[in-house]
Write a protein that holds these residues in place. Sequence first.
Motif, PDB file in Angstrom:
ATOM      1  N   LYS A  46       0.997  -1.108  -0.059  1.00 50.80           N
ATOM      2  CA  LYS A  46      -0.018  -0.065  -0.061  1.00 50.80           C
ATOM      3  C   LYS A  46       0.778   1.214   0.000  1.00 50.80           C
ATOM      4  O   LYS A  46       0.507   2.191  -0.662  1.00 50.80           O
ATOM      5  CB  LYS A  46      -0.760  -0.115   1.153  1.00 50.80           C
ATOM      6  CG  LYS A  46      -2.088   1.297   1.387  1.00 50.80           C
ATOM      7  CD  LYS A  46      -2.863   1.281   2.484  1.00 50.80           C
ATOM      8  CE  LYS A  46      -2.005   1.594   3.551  1.00 50.80           C
ATOM      9  NZ  LYS A  46      -2.668   1.853   4.854  1.00 50.80           N
TER      10      LYS A  46
ATOM     11  N   GLY B  67      -1.880  -4.725  -2.077  1.00 53.88           N
ATOM     12  CA  GLY B  67      -1.584  -3.566  -1.682  1.00 53.88           C
ATOM     13  C   GLY B  67      -3.217  -2.595  -1.730  1.00 53.88           C
ATOM     14  O   GLY B  67      -3.128  -1.696  -0.905  1.00 53.88           O
ATOM     15  N   CYS B  68      -3.990  -3.000  -2.420  1.00 47.53           N
ATOM     16  CA  CYS B  68      -5.244  -2.349  -2.677  1.00 47.53           C
ATOM     17  C   CYS B  68      -6.242  -2.767  -1.488  1.00 47.53           C
ATOM     18  O   CYS B  68      -5.986  -3.727  -0.669  1.00 47.53           O
ATOM     19  CB  CYS B  68      -5.911  -2.844  -3.891  1.00 47.53           C
ATOM     20  SG  CYS B  68      -5.110  -1.784  -5.227  1.00 47.53           S
ATOM     21  N   HIS B  69      -7.343  -1.997  -1.067  1.00 49.12           N
ATOM     22  CA  HIS B  69      -8.351  -2.233  -0.230  1.00 49.12           C
ATOM     23  C   HIS B  69      -9.355  -3.024  -0.798  1.00 49.12           C
ATOM     24  O   HIS B  69     -10.239  -3.643  -0.043  1.00 49.12           O
ATOM     25  CB  HIS B  69      -8.766  -0.961   0.230  1.00 49.12           C
ATOM     26  CG  HIS B  69      -7.732  -0.082   0.970  1.00 49.12           C
ATOM     27  ND1 HIS B  69      -7.051   1.048   0.221  1.00 49.12           N
ATOM     28  CD2 HIS B  69      -7.489  -0.282   2.487  1.00 49.12           C
ATOM     29  CE1 HIS B  69      -6.372   1.330   1.525  1.00 49.12           C
ATOM     30  NE2 HIS B  69      -6.548   0.907   2.382  1.00 49.12           N
TER      31      HIS B  69
END
Length: 603
Positions: free
Chosen positions: A285, A484-486
């Motif tokens: 992230k 790394g994304c939500h």
Amino acid sequence: MERKVTEKKKFLVEVAWETCNQVGGIYTVIRTKVPAMVEKWEQDYLLLGPYFKQTAAAEFEPLAIDVETPVGRAIAWMRAQGMEVHYGNWLITGKPKIVLFDLASLMKEVDIVKGRIWENHKISTLGVEELVNQTIIFGELIRLFLGQLAVENKAKKDIIVHFHEWMASTCIPDLRKEKVKISTVFTTHATMLGRYLAGNVPNFYDVLDTFDWHKEAKHYGIEAQASFERAAAQKADVLTTVSDITAKECVAFLGRIPELILPNGLNIQRFAALHEHQNLHSLYKKRISDFVMGHFFQNQPFDLDQTLYLFTSGRFEYSNKGYDLTLDALEILNRKMKESGSRKTVIMFFITKQPYHSIDPEVLHSRAVLDEIRENCQAIEKEVGEKLFQASAASKDLTLPDLNDFVGEYWRLRLRRTVQTWKTNARPKVVTHLLKQEDDIIRNLHRTQLLNHAEDKVKVVYHPDFIVSTNPLFGLDYGQFVRGCHLGVFPSYYEPWGYTPLECMARGVPTVTSDLSGFGDYMMQIMRDYEQWGVSVVNRKTQNYQESAEQLANLLFKFVQQSQRDRIMQRNRVESIADTFDWSNLRGYYDTAHELAVMKRRK
């Protein structure tokens, strides 16, 4: 005295155009499944594929053939006939044995083979594209190999051959006609006609049973491909597909009900400690945040601790992949966030391959200048740190010295000038590359005005290329980017299976799918409380387009409103059920298909 029946040993061959040849999703299916197959079959497992020098150089290790084995003798026989056949290991986890056929060694025979196919099966191949000619020769090489393998086997083992997709299966009708002693399974991962019609016919699923397959195949210029697919489906001992949704297409276009559904899996990497996948999320992230700062902070700084990274990815099929629905839902989400006074910012990444000239030089330059600002700050940090330590040690009182006194004039001036040249009044770019032509995503962004205005709570980054570790904008490979994304957003209209949401789950990332994707449909069947496990499903079966867009916007808004603690708990839950889709658990479906094929052939 009761007679003891000893079961005959079995030998499994899997055939795919994408074996050792990365083209699309089937490569992922085959490659990730191999370790589970090798674990079960050991030396009685073989893969067949086409030989392409460039890909083979990276993934193939040649071995000498063993003429004491049926496989070795079959290869030796083909080589003696002048065909170029490569044998060795596929250099992936499991290191399976693999046979690759050089298409060039038989391409001069293509017209003779096509003539025989017309004479025996009435499949027209006149004027087809070069790819179809290649698959026909690939099929002919497979036919010759399997025919000789069956002869050399001398009925000692039950040979099961599992074909994936029409491109590997042009020989199935001939194998059946010649009564070659093998059992066959054919898996269609997506029907040819389904892929074309879904993107062009409104309410495709409602009128599925009204199509004349041959008429539609001619209309879209895929008569040969659709005919090969239909013939393979009808002549194989067992027909399978990847989801109940695609099974309906098999009935409509292939004229046969599949015996089995074979859901796709992955190799799920589990961590000994639960916090490890959270640590990786934080690490990757931060790398994405570096890009976001370089892209947006020139003109629009915002609080990164209040920023969420959403993404969608896949082939550029604007409607089939649900890019249209996602964009319209983002417009609604943007409005909802503004009206609610949300402090959050959403960055939505579109990752899909489109023709472009180059990365936009301004985007690259912005990232490069940000890196220079970071280097300046690190130099100042080092200089200040050392002087602060010395001043603190020599200090006669407890007050903190003025840190400005520790920064030399050179570094002050250099940092000020670098930041000054970086800042701009220009609006952040929506697309990271210089596209060769405007496409549907760009047109939609202009229509909805999601163009990265300062007041927008939803920002868009359209990246028309694959994400790889050598990418100068992110420095991440695709799996790291996902982690790394939500949230992953994939509300597909046509998606026979759907690896992208499954790849999210495998990395502990919540995902949105649709009930028209094989994956979404499967989740709804196996888990009643799937939403509790980080999977949201958009209803596209019974809702109209606008209702589905509103539902997706509401799902995204609900996600945006979650606290950080809620998101961490959700990621933990997603990671905990990912094992459901590990090939070690899903291989059993394939085992059943192979057993059924042997039983049918013995009858």
